[in-house]
Design an enzyme around this catalytic site. Structure first.
Site, PDB file in Angstrom:
ATOM      1  N   GLN A 165      -0.122  44.734 -42.574  1.00 16.53           N
ATOM      2  CA  GLN A 165      -0.535  44.672 -41.052  1.00 16.53           C
ATOM      3  C   GLN A 165      -1.435  43.509 -40.659  1.00 16.53           C
ATOM      4  O   GLN A 165      -1.237  42.982 -39.511  1.00 16.53           O
ATOM      5  CB  GLN A 165      -1.377  45.977 -40.942  1.00 16.53           C
ATOM      6  CG  GLN A 165      -2.296  46.002 -39.400  1.00 16.53           C
ATOM      7  CD  GLN A 165      -0.948  46.438 -38.362  1.00 16.53           C
ATOM      8  OE1 GLN A 165      -0.007  46.777 -38.635  1.00 16.53           O
ATOM      9  NE2 GLN A 165      -1.432  45.897 -37.252  1.00 16.53           N
ATOM     10  N   GLU A 166      -2.256  42.984 -41.592  1.00 10.18           N
ATOM     11  CA  GLU A 166      -2.912  41.801 -41.267  1.00 10.18           C
ATOM     12  C   GLU A 166      -2.245  40.425 -41.291  1.00 10.18           C
ATOM     13  O   GLU A 166      -2.289  39.687 -40.564  1.00 10.18           O
ATOM     14  CB  GLU A 166      -3.916  41.687 -42.391  1.00 10.18           C
ATOM     15  CG  GLU A 166      -5.236  42.633 -42.528  1.00 10.18           C
ATOM     16  CD  GLU A 166      -6.047  42.547 -41.214  1.00 10.18           C
ATOM     17  OE1 GLU A 166      -5.895  41.179 -40.580  1.00 10.18           O
ATOM     18  OE2 GLU A 166      -6.932  43.148 -40.938  1.00 10.18           O
TER      19      GLU A 166
END
Length: 487
Positions: free
Chosen positions: A316-317
């Protein structure tokens, strides 16, 4: 073509058919005129209910917080209703469940289609509808009619009810042919389609909805036949006491709206990752993640997290890009800020090992700093939200939640308040002011989905290897039995 077409007419038609059928099925009378028999008394006397099921996402499986699944939740509630404990045997396929119920069990709850023609069994009232659905491999021309299935390798599960619908359709379309398996489950079947061993499969709509994120190579085709009914199976010859008790229990759940809520909870939610996103994620999980998987495992051991959760946060990052840099200056695979890196002792944010270990320690620190009143998954989700938006803004959202009459210790309530940090009416009253509060809601939601996919891939890897080992040189005769055209 999207997995579930958004055409309003088709969606409304499906909904109308299912609702109308459900109402009619709910009104079916319980069989009467047969003695209650000893079955219910036996269950109450021994103080446990013996249930046979299948280990699938739609029935029963071990989740992160313990046993879960739609039918597990139902039978757990039924056992509680009777005031007895629950014993579960999930080491079955469909036929094994039916045989076990006939021979020794109290109840079969395994996505079983109601079939009053089966000898030695009784069935409960219908619980929910089962709509057969044709799914196909994405690289094929989309079939839209039964006639277009000619020449395709189609598979289904014997005894699931989908095979019964295919046989009924074969009377009108004698050229129809398919393969049946008693050894596979729905996920295996979809895996066969995804890998090209099958062109298409017939499963139930709710099963595909629950599994489709894990198989982005498989597409939604068209529904087949009329809906069937999911029901519980009981042994015949022991009276109707337990069957009637189950029917009363299900009637109460339906009348109170709890049954519909449970169906919606497991099968009615929209998937937040579209096919394209899921396909890219799975591709990168296979290509990029192996380079960093051991680092995630090591960090997980040190911080007592599930390594797949840390990997989901990393995706996600940065999409597992160790050189990722944002316009605001956060960098690295876990996208740490300069200040956070300094606090964690990370001197090179672009080093994957330092970034992963630093990010894991930071998530653990955030989780530890939350009030003790926040527990279980709510604590994890709020720590993840704080990783994205900051602990101060999370506390602001908790205070807004209290002002609005919600529970600040429940993620479901706090996630409703976080987007309000974007509105002056609300953020002007907070300590830390404006925040893009909608982002952490999406952030947590996505990580949960990424985690689900990674957990599925991890759980299925050994199973897929075993299945492939059983199919040397394309020989699937030990897995499928051909149902030839009826010509």
């Amino acid at each position: 073509m999207p997995a579930f077409p958004t055409d309003p007419a088709r969606r409304q038609w499906r909904g109308t058919v299912l609702l109308t059928s459900a109402l009619l099925l709910a009104l079916l009378p319980v069989r009467s005129g047969t003695p209650e028999g000893p079955h219910l008394e036996e269950v109450l006397a021994r103080d446990f209910l013996s249930v046979h099921t299948r280990n699938t996402p739609t029935t029963y499986y071990e989740g992160r917080q313990g046993p879960t699944g739609f039918e597990y939740e139902l039978v757990r509630r039924f056992a509680n209703h009777l005031g007895v404990s629950l014993t579960l045997d999930a080491d079955h396929h469909i036929q094994g469940v039916l045989d076990a119920v006939r021979e020794e069990g109290d109840l079969g709850a395994a996505a079983l289609p109601l079939d009053p023609t089966l000898e030695g069994l009784l069935f409960s009232r219908p619980i929910m509808l089962l709509q057969p659905l044709l799914v196909y491999r994405r690289d094929l021309h989309p079939p839209e009619t039964i006639a277009e299935l000619d020449g395709l390798e189609i598979g289904t599960l014997r005894g699931s009810g989908a095979d019964r619908v295919l046989r009924e359709l074969q009377t009108e379309h004698p050229e129809l042919s398919w393969k049946e398996s008693v050894a596979l489950e729905v996920a295996d079947l979809l895996g066969q389609v995804a890998r090209g061993n099958l062109d298409a499969a017939v499963v139930f709509e709710h099963q595909f909805r629950l599994n489709r994120l894990f198989f982005p190579e498989v597409e939604d085709g068209f529904t087949l036949g009329k809906p069937l009914s999911l029901a519980w199976a009981f042994p015949a010859g022991r009276g109707l006491g337990l069957v009637n008790a189950a029917n009363r229990f299900l009637d109460d759940l339906r009348r109170d709206g709890e049954l519909d809520a449970l169906v919606a909870s497991y099968f009615g939610h929209d998937d937040y990752l579209e096919y394209v996103g899921a396909r890219i994620f799975i591709q990168q999980a296979r290509e990029r993640l192996p380079h960093y998987a051991e680092l995630f495992r090591e960090a997980a051991r040190n911080t007592r997290f599930d390594w797949k959760l840390l990997a989901a946060v990393g995706y996600q990052e940065s999409h597992w890009d160790p050189k990722a840099t944002s316009p605001t200056g956060v960098r690295g695979l876990m996208m740490l800020t300069n200040a956070t890196s300094g606090d964690l002792g990370v001197d090179n944010r672009l080093d994957p090992a330092q970034s992963i270990h630093g990010g894991a320690r930071y998530l653990r620190e955030l989780k530890n700093r939350l009030p003790e009143s926040i527990t279980d998954e709510d604590r994890l989700y709020m720590a993840m939200a704080a990783y994205n938006v900051g602990l101060g803004h999370l506390y602001d959202a908790r205070r807004i939640t209290e002002q609005r009459g919600g529970d600040p210790d429940q993620w479901r309530d706090v996630r409703e308040s976080l987007p309000l940090l974007q509105e002056r009416k609300w953020h002007s009253q907070t300590r830390h002011g404006y925040a893009r509060g909608g982002e952490p809601v999406i952030y947590v939601r996505n990580i949960r989905r990424y985690y689900e996919i990674l957990a599925y891939l991890d759980r299925s890897q050994e199973q897929f290897h075993e299945l492939n080992a059983r199919l040397p040189d394309g020989d699937d005769s030990d897995v499928f039995q051909l149902v030839p055209p009826n010509t």
